[in-house]
Design a protein around this motif. Structure first.
Motif, mmCIF file in Angstrom:
data_model
loop_
_atom_site.group_PDB
_atom_site.id
_atom_site.type_symbol
_atom_site.label_atom_id
_atom_site.label_comp_id
_atom_site.label_asym_id
_atom_site.label_seq_id
_atom_site.Cartn_x
_atom_site.Cartn_y
_atom_site.Cartn_z
ATOM 1 N N ILE A 60 -10.391 14.849 -23.195
ATOM 2 C CA ILE A 60 -9.642 13.628 -22.893
ATOM 3 C C ILE A 60 -8.681 13.301 -24.019
ATOM 4 O O ILE A 60 -7.495 13.004 -23.793
ATOM 5 N N ASP A 61 -9.172 13.357 -25.247
ATOM 6 C CA ASP A 61 -8.340 13.013 -26.391
ATOM 7 C C ASP A 61 -7.186 13.998 -26.552
ATOM 8 O O ASP A 61 -6.046 13.599 -26.818
ATOM 9 N N ARG A 67 0.382 13.787 -24.262
ATOM 10 C CA ARG A 67 1.125 13.053 -23.250
ATOM 11 C C ARG A 67 2.564 12.858 -23.733
ATOM 12 O O ARG A 67 2.809 12.433 -24.874
ATOM 13 N N GLY A 68 3.531 13.173 -22.890
ATOM 14 C CA GLY A 68 4.932 13.084 -23.274
ATOM 15 C C GLY A 68 5.407 14.285 -24.066
ATOM 16 O O GLY A 68 6.548 14.342 -24.519
ATOM 17 N N LYS A 69 4.531 15.269 -24.257
ATOM 18 C CA LYS A 69 4.894 16.493 -24.988
ATOM 19 C C LYS A 69 4.689 17.718 -24.097
ATOM 20 O O LYS A 69 4.395 18.814 -24.574
ATOM 21 N N GLY A 377 1.135 15.252 -40.770
ATOM 22 C CA GLY A 377 2.373 15.850 -40.290
ATOM 23 C C GLY A 377 2.426 17.360 -40.432
ATOM 24 O O GLY A 377 3.467 17.967 -40.149
ATOM 25 N N TRP A 378 1.343 17.975 -40.869
ATOM 26 C CA TRP A 378 1.320 19.427 -41.024
ATOM 27 C C TRP A 378 1.360 20.107 -39.659
ATOM 28 O O TRP A 378 0.948 19.537 -38.642
ATOM 29 N N TYR A 379 1.821 21.338 -39.665
ATOM 30 C CA TYR A 379 2.009 22.069 -38.415
ATOM 31 C C TYR A 379 0.752 22.101 -37.563
ATOM 32 O O TYR A 379 0.803 21.901 -36.331
ATOM 33 N N GLY A 385 -0.537 17.526 -31.374
ATOM 34 C CA GLY A 385 -0.176 16.134 -31.154
ATOM 35 C C GLY A 385 -0.977 15.147 -31.985
ATOM 36 O O GLY A 385 -0.838 13.927 -31.805
ATOM 37 N N GLU A 386 -1.806 15.639 -32.898
ATOM 38 C CA GLU A 386 -2.633 14.766 -33.726
ATOM 39 C C GLU A 386 -1.774 14.061 -34.779
ATOM 40 O O GLU A 386 -0.856 14.657 -35.346
#
Length: 450
Positions: A60-61, A67-69, A377-379, A385-386
């Motif tokens: 779910i997470d 979402r949106g990606k 922000g790491w790859y 999307g985390e």
């Protein structure tokens, strides 16, 4: 009627079974007993079933993060009864499989509540068993609570068998159980609240990373109320009314379910240890470093039953039991090695600790280099999307060795295993950086973390 054994193990969890197998393989006549189905807390009522339920929450997470990606999560949801059925597919066969395995190894399997009647005598279901050695591996039980209405709470075992998940759940205590279950419940559609009397939860973990976890959990619907004590719980129809004290200010919280997550204590109450002349306290059986009772040389203890420096983790209990078995077989005095053992809170994402906290390292007189990284922000996080992640690695400047590692992020529990090996075997950060990792993988981030 009386039967005699070289070893009688009390507790048929992972630890007790490991010791029984080891001694039986060495030719000892061994029996093992438990009042509950064989398998213990981890396999039946803890680690393993919890992680199966967490898998549903992860799906779910993960979908929501994307979402949106490119991913349309739509009305994706957890079917709790089907997820629970999936869990039972693992847990239900465990007791019989474990008992069959022990019998195949020559271990006599017994059922019933065990209690000592003498230093080497144990009563089980009307039969007294004599044993040259006894290993206590009975695990832990929920800590008694001190407020009126505590009988309305369910424990972790009950939670892992819920047929349905109610909309409002309150978890009492700010430890592993509350956080892990709350993160599952939030993704399953409930609104969980963690009530913790302390200034901050998860006190044995790095404070900076705990703060990030609480913030990430809040975004997923997990509410944490710190510095809050429960004064009583009342049942009002189908609702539980929880009376709180927030620094002297009373408050009321209504819930459909209240879960005990306020810690566990050694499960020793039914053993009649006094009759065996076995000393014990709040932390378990008093044992020497090599896990032998300090007052009865024929009794050993391991895992949550024993007062040792080891963390209350299944792998720790298992290797303690193996060490105890080896010491019994060889009349030895080997002590378990507790160095560099990882411990994880399997929230989403998970929080991991290995070794010392910052203040512990400095209190030990170490000059440490604190290598902190915001990995959000790491790859490896961007890819899924985390938006949350951080690590804090403590390096002894004198030796270039890691003395503490603290990780918060997706997949970091697996990364922790590599760090654990490095710490245990004294690898320097330069040596770790010299390895070429599979790329792109979460493991390949280690070089940048250190």
């Amino acid at each position: 009627m009386s039967e005699s054994y070289d070893l009688l193990v009390i507790g048929a969890g992972m630890a007790g079974s490991a010791a029984a197998s080891k001694c039986a393989a060495a030719g000892w006549r061994v029996a093992i007993v438990d009042a509950l189905p064989y398998g213990g807390t981890c396999a039946l009522r803890g680690c393993d079933p919890k992680k199966i339920l967490r898998r549903g929450a992860e799906i779910i997470d993960d979908a929501r993060l994307m979402r949106g990606k490119g991913i349309d999560a739509g009305d994706l949801s957890i079917n709790w009864s089907e997820l629970m059925k999936h869990k039972h597919g693992f847990t239900d066969p465990v007791p019989q499989n474990m008992e069959d395995g022990l019998r195949d190894q020559g271990v006599q399997t017994l059922h019933g509540t065990a209690s000592f009647t003498g230093p080497n005598q144990v009563l089980v279901s009307g039969t007294t068993y004599e044993a040259a050695k006894v290993l206590i591996a009975t695990g832990a039980t929920p800590r008694p609570l001190d407020f009126p209405g505590e009988e309305h709470l369910i424990d972790s075992t009950d939670f892992l068998d819920l047929e349905s998940l109610p909309p409002r759940i309150v978890f009492v205590g700010g430890g592993f159980v509350s956080f892990e279950f709350a993160h599952i419940a939030a993704r399953a559609g409930s609104s969980p609240v963690i009530v913790d009397r302390g200034a901050r939860p998860l006190k044995s973990f790095d404070a900076d990373l705990v703060e990030l976890l609480v913030e990430r959990g809040a975004g997923a619907g997990v509410q944490v109320q710190s510095r809050t004590s429960i004064t009583r719980v009342e049942k009002a129809g189908a609702v539980y009314r929880i009376h709180l004290d927030r620094g002297g200010t009373p408050a009321v919280l209504d819930a459909d379910l209240v879960v005990h997550g306020a810690g566990r204590v050694p499960d020793l109450a039914r053993l009649d240890l006094e009759k065996a002349r076995v000393a014990y306290g709040k932390r378990g059986v008093a044992v020497a470093d090599h896990l032998q009772s300090t007052t009865n040389p024929d009794v050993y203890a391991a895992g949550d039953s024993a007062d040792t420096p080891g963390m209350p983790l299944t792998p720790v209990a298992v290797f303690e039991a193996k060490v105890a078995a080896s010491n019994m077989l060889k009349s030895g005095s080997t002590a378990p090695d507790y160095a560099a053992i990882p411990t994880a809170v399997f929230t989403i994402p998970e929080l991991v600790r290995i070794g010392m906290l910052e203040h512990e390292a400095r209190d030990a007189g170490l000059d440490v280099d604190v290598r902190y990284n915001d990995t959000s922000g790491w790859y490896s996080n961007y890819r899924i999307g985390e938006t949350a992640g951080a690590t804090k690695i403590l390096v002894d400047k004198a030796t270039d060795r890691i003395v503490g590692a603290h990780l918060f992020g997706s997949g970091y529990a697996e990364l922790a295993n590599t760090i654990s090996v490095a710490m245990k075997h004294g690898l320097t950060t330069r040596q770790l950086k010299s390895a070429t990792a599979a790329y792109p993988s979460t493991g390949s981030d280690l070089g940048s973390m250190i």
